[in-house]
Design a protein around this motif. Structure first.
Motif, PDB file in Angstrom:
ATOM      1  N   ARG A 125      28.974  39.648  41.814  1.00 33.80           N
ATOM      2  CA  ARG A 125      29.727  39.603  43.266  1.00 33.80           C
ATOM      3  C   ARG A 125      30.566  38.679  42.335  1.00 33.80           C
ATOM      4  O   ARG A 125      31.616  39.093  42.623  1.00 33.80           O
ATOM      5  CB  ARG A 125      29.039  38.823  44.184  1.00 33.80           C
ATOM      6  N   LEU A 126      30.998  37.932  41.323  1.00 32.77           N
ATOM      7  CA  LEU A 126      31.667  37.190  41.571  1.00 32.77           C
ATOM      8  C   LEU A 126      32.535  37.733  40.685  1.00 32.77           C
ATOM      9  O   LEU A 126      33.715  37.792  40.793  1.00 32.77           O
ATOM     10  CB  LEU A 126      31.428  35.938  40.773  1.00 32.77           C
ATOM     11  N   ARG A 127      31.883  38.845  39.607  1.00 33.62           N
ATOM     12  CA  ARG A 127      33.375  39.172  38.900  1.00 33.62           C
ATOM     13  C   ARG A 127      33.657  40.627  39.638  1.00 33.62           C
ATOM     14  O   ARG A 127      34.835  40.690  39.643  1.00 33.62           O
ATOM     15  CB  ARG A 127      31.643  39.625  38.100  1.00 33.62           C
ATOM     16  N   GLU A 128      33.300  40.827  41.201  1.00 32.24           N
ATOM     17  CA  GLU A 128      33.885  42.488  41.992  1.00 32.24           C
ATOM     18  C   GLU A 128      34.768  41.346  42.814  1.00 32.24           C
ATOM     19  O   GLU A 128      35.723  41.997  42.902  1.00 32.24           O
ATOM     20  CB  GLU A 128      32.181  42.830  42.569  1.00 32.24           C
ATOM     21  N   GLN A 129      34.579  40.405  42.980  1.00 34.45           N
ATOM     22  CA  GLN A 129      36.261  39.541  43.943  1.00 34.45           C
ATOM     23  C   GLN A 129      36.553  39.065  42.653  1.00 34.45           C
ATOM     24  O   GLN A 129      37.869  39.773  43.443  1.00 34.45           O
ATOM     25  CB  GLN A 129      35.269  38.364  44.565  1.00 34.45           C
ATOM     26  N   LEU A 130      36.867  39.248  41.400  1.00 32.85           N
ATOM     27  CA  LEU A 130      37.566  38.656  40.612  1.00 32.85           C
ATOM     28  C   LEU A 130      38.952  40.001  40.812  1.00 32.85           C
ATOM     29  O   LEU A 130      39.828  39.487  40.430  1.00 32.85           O
ATOM     30  CB  LEU A 130      37.080  38.055  39.615  1.00 32.85           C
ATOM     31  N   ALA A 131      37.765  41.080  40.364  1.00 33.81           N
ATOM     32  CA  ALA A 131      38.245  42.088  39.764  1.00 33.81           C
ATOM     33  C   ALA A 131      39.992  42.839  40.656  1.00 33.81           C
ATOM     34  O   ALA A 131      41.255  42.472  40.002  1.00 33.81           O
ATOM     35  CB  ALA A 131      37.713  43.325  39.823  1.00 33.81           C
ATOM     36  N   THR A 132      40.470  42.440  41.758  1.00 32.49           N
ATOM     37  CA  THR A 132      40.797  42.359  42.862  1.00 32.49           C
ATOM     38  C   THR A 132      41.535  41.352  43.005  1.00 32.49           C
ATOM     39  O   THR A 132      43.092  42.004  44.034  1.00 32.49           O
ATOM     40  CB  THR A 132      40.684  43.218  43.579  1.00 32.49           C
ATOM     41  N   ALA A 133      42.056  39.935  43.014  1.00 30.62           N
ATOM     42  CA  ALA A 133      42.280  38.816  43.333  1.00 30.62           C
ATOM     43  C   ALA A 133      43.723  37.762  42.547  1.00 30.62           C
ATOM     44  O   ALA A 133      43.589  38.842  41.329  1.00 30.62           O
ATOM     45  CB  ALA A 133      41.043  38.161  43.820  1.00 30.62           C
ATOM     46  N   THR A 134      44.111  37.591  43.210  1.00 31.10           N
ATOM     47  CA  THR A 134      44.767  36.890  42.293  1.00 31.10           C
ATOM     48  C   THR A 134      44.890  35.558  41.613  1.00 31.10           C
ATOM     49  O   THR A 134      44.275  35.540  41.042  1.00 31.10           O
ATOM     50  CB  THR A 134      46.280  36.738  43.509  1.00 31.10           C
ATOM     51  N   TRP A 135      45.486  35.133  40.432  1.00 31.98           N
ATOM     52  CA  TRP A 135      45.053  34.352  39.681  1.00 31.98           C
ATOM     53  C   TRP A 135      44.445  32.994  40.535  1.00 31.98           C
ATOM     54  O   TRP A 135      43.795  32.471  40.559  1.00 31.98           O
ATOM     55  CB  TRP A 135      46.442  33.643  39.114  1.00 31.98           C
ATOM     56  N   ASP A 136      45.612  32.709  42.046  1.00 31.09           N
ATOM     57  CA  ASP A 136      45.001  31.568  42.960  1.00 31.09           C
ATOM     58  C   ASP A 136      43.771  31.712  43.612  1.00 31.09           C
ATOM     59  O   ASP A 136      43.009  31.152  43.452  1.00 31.09           O
ATOM     60  CB  ASP A 136      46.560  31.288  44.413  1.00 31.09           C
ATOM     61  N   GLN A 137      43.541  32.412  43.859  1.00 33.48           N
ATOM     62  CA  GLN A 137      42.352  33.455  44.468  1.00 33.48           C
ATOM     63  C   GLN A 137      41.316  33.082  43.246  1.00 33.48           C
ATOM     64  O   GLN A 137      39.581  32.756  43.899  1.00 33.48           O
ATOM     65  CB  GLN A 137      42.119  34.711  45.100  1.00 33.48           C
ATOM     66  N   ARG A 138      41.611  33.605  42.357  1.00 33.35           N
ATOM     67  CA  ARG A 138      40.602  33.578  41.532  1.00 33.35           C
ATOM     68  C   ARG A 138      40.098  32.341  41.178  1.00 33.35           C
ATOM     69  O   ARG A 138      39.490  32.056  41.132  1.00 33.35           O
ATOM     70  CB  ARG A 138      41.071  34.373  40.702  1.00 33.35           C
ATOM     71  N   PHE A 139      41.501  31.639  40.628  1.00 29.45           N
ATOM     72  CA  PHE A 139      40.668  29.875  40.827  1.00 29.45           C
ATOM     73  C   PHE A 139      39.657  29.208  41.876  1.00 29.45           C
ATOM     74  O   PHE A 139      39.071  28.919  41.727  1.00 29.45           O
ATOM     75  CB  PHE A 139      42.097  29.593  40.545  1.00 29.45           C
ATOM     76  N   THR A 140      40.718  29.507  42.944  1.00 26.86           N
ATOM     77  CA  THR A 140      39.439  29.452  44.491  1.00 26.86           C
ATOM     78  C   THR A 140      38.182  29.952  44.879  1.00 26.86           C
ATOM     79  O   THR A 140      37.505  29.115  44.419  1.00 26.86           O
ATOM     80  CB  THR A 140      39.800  29.461  45.783  1.00 26.86           C
ATOM     81  N   LEU A 141      38.592  31.364  44.227  1.00 26.17           N
ATOM     82  CA  LEU A 141      36.211  31.508  44.358  1.00 26.17           C
ATOM     83  C   LEU A 141      35.927  31.511  42.889  1.00 26.17           C
ATOM     84  O   LEU A 141      34.859  30.999  43.298  1.00 26.17           O
ATOM     85  CB  LEU A 141      36.745  33.479  44.473  1.00 26.17           C
ATOM     86  N   THR A 142      36.389  31.041  42.016  1.00 25.46           N
ATOM     87  CA  THR A 142      35.890  30.451  40.481  1.00 25.46           C
ATOM     88  C   THR A 142      35.302  29.213  40.762  1.00 25.46           C
ATOM     89  O   THR A 142      34.303  28.159  40.410  1.00 25.46           O
ATOM     90  CB  THR A 142      36.210  30.353  39.047  1.00 25.46           C
ATOM     91  N   ASP A 143      36.372  28.438  41.333  1.00 25.47           N
ATOM     92  CA  ASP A 143      36.293  26.785  41.293  1.00 25.47           C
ATOM     93  C   ASP A 143      34.626  26.765  42.894  1.00 25.47           C
ATOM     94  O   ASP A 143      33.732  26.082  42.709  1.00 25.47           O
ATOM     95  CB  ASP A 143      37.277  26.147  41.845  1.00 25.47           C
ATOM     96  N   ALA A 144      35.333  27.839  43.778  1.00 25.09           N
ATOM     97  CA  ALA A 144      33.982  27.281  44.748  1.00 25.09           C
ATOM     98  C   ALA A 144      32.633  28.203  44.042  1.00 25.09           C
ATOM     99  O   ALA A 144      31.462  27.540  44.883  1.00 25.09           O
ATOM    100  CB  ALA A 144      34.140  28.199  46.002  1.00 25.09           C
TER     101      ALA A 144
END
Length: 268
Positions: A125-144
């Motif tokens: 699910r994280l990979r799916e979320q990262l696919a369309t996210a900006t770098w800032d959003q990717r870092f927030t999602l991965t950090d969480a």
């Protein structure tokens, strides 16, 4: 944070970003191959563990004894160079200490493995979320994702031993660590290996090797590296470099596509 360093051989077409986690000791970096340059890089053992989640075309992971395709990789401290290849890399990388890996999983990662094997559906699910996210959003999602999974506590004696090994740059004996902990050598050996992924002696060797790799990469002569980084002589450095990286010190210093796990992935 240190500035982003673009290797001289990198060329165009790479989008690189870096981010500091809210938790001390964790760094995140993002890499996107915008020019279809492709990746073929060898990562040698060091003092850090690495988690890579890729949303591009996937990565080909080669440990020498095993090879597989996956949407990322998690590396432990276990010696042995890992070769990572990809035709279109688009990933987030997280660097953690082996103590933090234990806090995440309740066990050590002793070799390279796929994130899906460790976390299953949540990392998909994280990979799916990262696919369309900006770098800032990717870092927030991965950090969480990482922060939500800190639920295990390593033994304080193991943590203290790991920190002592790092502080001494690997120049500490197992007997000293056992005495510091108030444990027998056998108990320290067993608990440390179960929670860090390698024995105390091997951890000390890796801490020393990590500094040697950095010095070789900075242009220091092998003889000087051996003398300044705690090796008995140049032959000692040569043996451990071949053991850990599959390369001689000269080859390790000259190959720009080899990076220590201590630093974020930099591509050539």
């Amino acid at each position: 944070m240190d500035p982003i360093l673009f290797d001289s051989g990198l060329g165009g077409g790479w989008d690189i970003a870096r981010h500091a986690s809210g938790r001390n000791g964790i760094d995140l970096a993002g890499y996107r191959d915008c020019g279809s340059a492709g990746l073929d890089m060898q990562v040698v053992p060091g003092r850090s563990c690495v988690m890579v989640v890729d949303v591009g075309d996937g990565l080909d992971i080669d440990t020498g004894s095993d090879r597989w395709a996956a949407g990322g990789v998690v590396t432990g401290l276990s010696p042995g160079a890992v070769r990572i290849r990809g035709s279109r890399v688009d990933c987030v990388e997280v660097r953690l200490s082996p103590v933090q890996v234990y806090e995440l999983l309740g066990t050590a990662v002793s070799s390279a493995t796929a994130p899906d094997e460790l976390w299953g559906e949540p990392v998909r699910r994280l990979r799916e979320q990262l696919a369309t996210a900006t770098w800032d959003q990717r870092f927030t999602l991965t950090d969480a994702f990482v922060m939500q999974r800190f639920s295990y506590r390593p033994a304080p004696e193991v943590v203290a031993s790991w920190e002592r090994i790092l502080a001494s740059h690997g120049r500490v004996h197992v007997g000293e660590l056992a005495q510091m902990c108030g444990w027998s050598r056998k108990r320290l050996w067993s608990r440390f290996t179960a929670q860090i992924g390698v024995t105390p002696k091997r951890a000390a060797m890796l801490a020393r090797f990590d500094r040697a790799v950095k010095a070789l990469g900075a242009g220091m002569a092998a003889a000087e590296v051996a003398a300044r980084r705690g090796y008995a002589d140049q032959s000692h450095l040569h043996r451990e470099t071949v053991q850990f990286a599959g390369r001689t010190p000269a080859e390790l210093a000259g190959e720009g596509n080899i990076r220590s796990r201590r630093e974020p992935l930099h591509y050539r």
